[in-house]
Every structure is written in structure tokens, then in C-alpha cells.
Write a protein that holds these residues in place. Structure first.
Motif, mmCIF file in Angstrom:
data_model
loop_
_atom_site.group_PDB
_atom_site.id
_atom_site.type_symbol
_atom_site.label_atom_id
_atom_site.label_comp_id
_atom_site.label_asym_id
_atom_site.label_seq_id
_atom_site.Cartn_x
_atom_site.Cartn_y
_atom_site.Cartn_z
ATOM 1 N N GLN A 114 0.835 -1.206 0.000
ATOM 2 C CA GLN A 114 0.000 0.000 0.000
ATOM 3 C C GLN A 114 0.868 1.254 0.000
ATOM 4 O OE1 GLN A 114 -3.454 0.277 -0.251
ATOM 5 N NE2 GLN A 114 -2.895 2.402 -0.577
ATOM 6 N N ARG A 115 1.919 1.223 0.788
ATOM 7 C CA ARG A 115 2.825 2.370 0.834
ATOM 8 C C ARG A 115 3.499 2.575 -0.523
ATOM 9 N NH1 ARG A 115 7.713 2.318 4.889
ATOM 10 N NH2 ARG A 115 8.733 1.470 3.066
ATOM 11 N N GLU A 116 3.943 1.488 -1.124
ATOM 12 C CA GLU A 116 4.563 1.573 -2.451
ATOM 13 C C GLU A 116 3.561 2.112 -3.470
ATOM 14 O OE1 GLU A 116 6.935 -1.239 -5.691
ATOM 15 O OE2 GLU A 116 6.036 -2.171 -3.928
ATOM 16 N N LEU A 117 2.335 1.625 -3.396
ATOM 17 C CA LEU A 117 1.280 2.093 -4.307
ATOM 18 C C LEU A 117 1.045 3.589 -4.136
ATOM 19 C CD1 LEU A 117 -0.932 1.398 -6.387
ATOM 20 C CD2 LEU A 117 -2.445 0.917 -4.457
ATOM 21 N N ASN A 118 1.074 4.060 -2.903
ATOM 22 C CA ASN A 118 0.871 5.482 -2.635
ATOM 23 C C ASN A 118 2.020 6.345 -3.147
ATOM 24 O OD1 ASN A 118 -1.552 4.875 -1.382
ATOM 25 N ND2 ASN A 118 -0.691 4.916 0.671
ATOM 26 N N GLN A 119 3.219 5.795 -3.181
ATOM 27 C CA GLN A 119 4.402 6.549 -3.601
ATOM 28 C C GLN A 119 4.587 6.560 -5.118
ATOM 29 O OE1 GLN A 119 7.519 4.638 -1.385
ATOM 30 N NE2 GLN A 119 7.179 5.901 0.436
ATOM 31 N N LEU A 120 4.098 5.548 -5.785
ATOM 32 C CA LEU A 120 4.355 5.413 -7.224
ATOM 33 C C LEU A 120 3.837 6.569 -8.078
ATOM 34 C CD1 LEU A 120 4.086 1.587 -7.837
ATOM 35 C CD2 LEU A 120 6.032 3.053 -8.348
ATOM 36 N N PRO A 121 2.675 7.147 -7.809
ATOM 37 C CA PRO A 121 2.257 8.285 -8.647
ATOM 38 C C PRO A 121 3.266 9.439 -8.633
ATOM 39 C CG PRO A 121 0.376 7.440 -7.469
ATOM 40 C CD PRO A 121 1.595 6.723 -6.916
ATOM 41 N N ALA A 128 7.882 1.484 -13.473
ATOM 42 C CA ALA A 128 7.048 2.074 -12.423
ATOM 43 C C ALA A 128 5.564 1.957 -12.776
ATOM 44 C CB ALA A 128 7.433 3.535 -12.197
ATOM 45 N N GLU A 129 5.229 2.206 -14.029
ATOM 46 C CA GLU A 129 3.835 2.099 -14.444
ATOM 47 C C GLU A 129 3.343 0.652 -14.370
ATOM 48 O OE1 GLU A 129 3.469 5.876 -17.502
ATOM 49 O OE2 GLU A 129 4.133 3.948 -18.292
ATOM 50 N N THR A 130 4.195 -0.268 -14.769
ATOM 51 C CA THR A 130 3.840 -1.686 -14.693
ATOM 52 C C THR A 130 3.635 -2.104 -13.244
ATOM 53 O OG1 THR A 130 5.031 -2.192 -16.723
ATOM 54 C CG2 THR A 130 4.596 -4.031 -15.234
ATOM 55 N N ARG A 131 4.524 -1.677 -12.372
ATOM 56 C CA ARG A 131 4.415 -2.010 -10.950
ATOM 57 C C ARG A 131 3.154 -1.401 -10.357
ATOM 58 N NH1 ARG A 131 4.746 -5.656 -7.230
ATOM 59 N NH2 ARG A 131 5.347 -4.852 -5.208
ATOM 60 N N TRP A 132 2.829 -0.172 -10.735
ATOM 61 C CA TRP A 132 1.627 0.489 -10.237
ATOM 62 C C TRP A 132 0.389 -0.310 -10.636
ATOM 63 C CZ3 TRP A 132 -2.445 3.122 -12.765
ATOM 64 C CH2 TRP A 132 -3.276 3.844 -11.926
ATOM 65 N N LEU A 133 0.352 -0.762 -11.888
ATOM 66 C CA LEU A 133 -0.783 -1.557 -12.350
ATOM 67 C C LEU A 133 -0.880 -2.887 -11.591
ATOM 68 C CD1 LEU A 133 -0.565 -0.947 -16.192
ATOM 69 C CD2 LEU A 133 -2.317 -0.084 -14.628
ATOM 70 N N GLU A 134 0.261 -3.512 -11.332
ATOM 71 C CA GLU A 134 0.271 -4.755 -10.559
ATOM 72 C C GLU A 134 -0.279 -4.542 -9.154
ATOM 73 O OE1 GLU A 134 4.381 -5.889 -10.661
ATOM 74 O OE2 GLU A 134 4.249 -6.731 -12.676
ATOM 75 N N LEU A 135 0.178 -3.486 -8.511
ATOM 76 C CA LEU A 135 -0.263 -3.216 -7.147
ATOM 77 C C LEU A 135 -1.739 -2.835 -7.092
ATOM 78 C CD1 LEU A 135 2.831 -1.292 -5.764
ATOM 79 C CD2 LEU A 135 2.065 -3.590 -5.123
ATOM 80 N N GLU A 136 -2.211 -2.141 -8.103
ATOM 81 C CA GLU A 136 -3.626 -1.773 -8.157
ATOM 82 C C GLU A 136 -4.511 -3.016 -8.122
ATOM 83 O OE1 GLU A 136 -5.820 1.190 -8.808
ATOM 84 O OE2 GLU A 136 -4.177 1.887 -7.541
#
Length: 69
Positions: free
Chosen positions: A4-11, A58-66
Motif C-alpha cells: 500500500q505504501r509503495e502504491l501510494n508513492q508510485l504516482p 514504475a507504471e507496470t508495478r503500479w498496475l500490478e499493485l492496483e
């Protein structure tokens, strides 16, 4: 919690990389840049490729975490 923290930081990471890519592309778009700064041109071209790769990751990781969070 870490995801969740990583997801919040990625944008923010994605925005920063996008801005850096835009700045490099603007410099490289100058028709006289290559003539005046050949060594910088090579360095900026390599840096642009690296930043694009980082952005893609980063975009790929964001999509994975979403999907998981």
C-alpha cells in the motif's frame, strides 16, 4: 502494508520521471543542441532511454499493485 505504501508513492515517482523525460526531450529537440554539445547529446540520449525504462517499470508495478491492494 508495504504494498500500500509503495502504491501510494508510485504516482509521485511516475510524475517525476515523466517531468525528467519531458525536460530531456525538450533539450534534445533543440536543432542546435547536437552541434553545440555533442558529448551531452550522447549522455542525454542514454539518460532518456534509462528514464523511459524506469517509467515503464514504475507504471507496470503500479498496475500490478492496483490489482492486489
Amino acid at each position: 502494508y508495504n504494498q500500500q505504501r509503495e502504491l501510494n508513492q508510485l504516482p509521485g515517482v511516475i510524475e517525476k520521471l515523466s517531468q525528467e523525460i519531458n525536460e530531456i526531450e525538450t533539450r534534445l529537440a533543440d536543432p542546435h543542441f547536437y552541434e553545440k554539445h555533442h558529448q551531452d547529446f550522447v549522455r542525454f540520449t542514454q539518460e532518456l532511454e534509462a528514464k523511459r525504462h524506469q517509467l515503464d517499470q514504475a507504471e507496470t508495478r503500479w498496475l500490478e499493485l492496483e490489482e492486489f491492494v
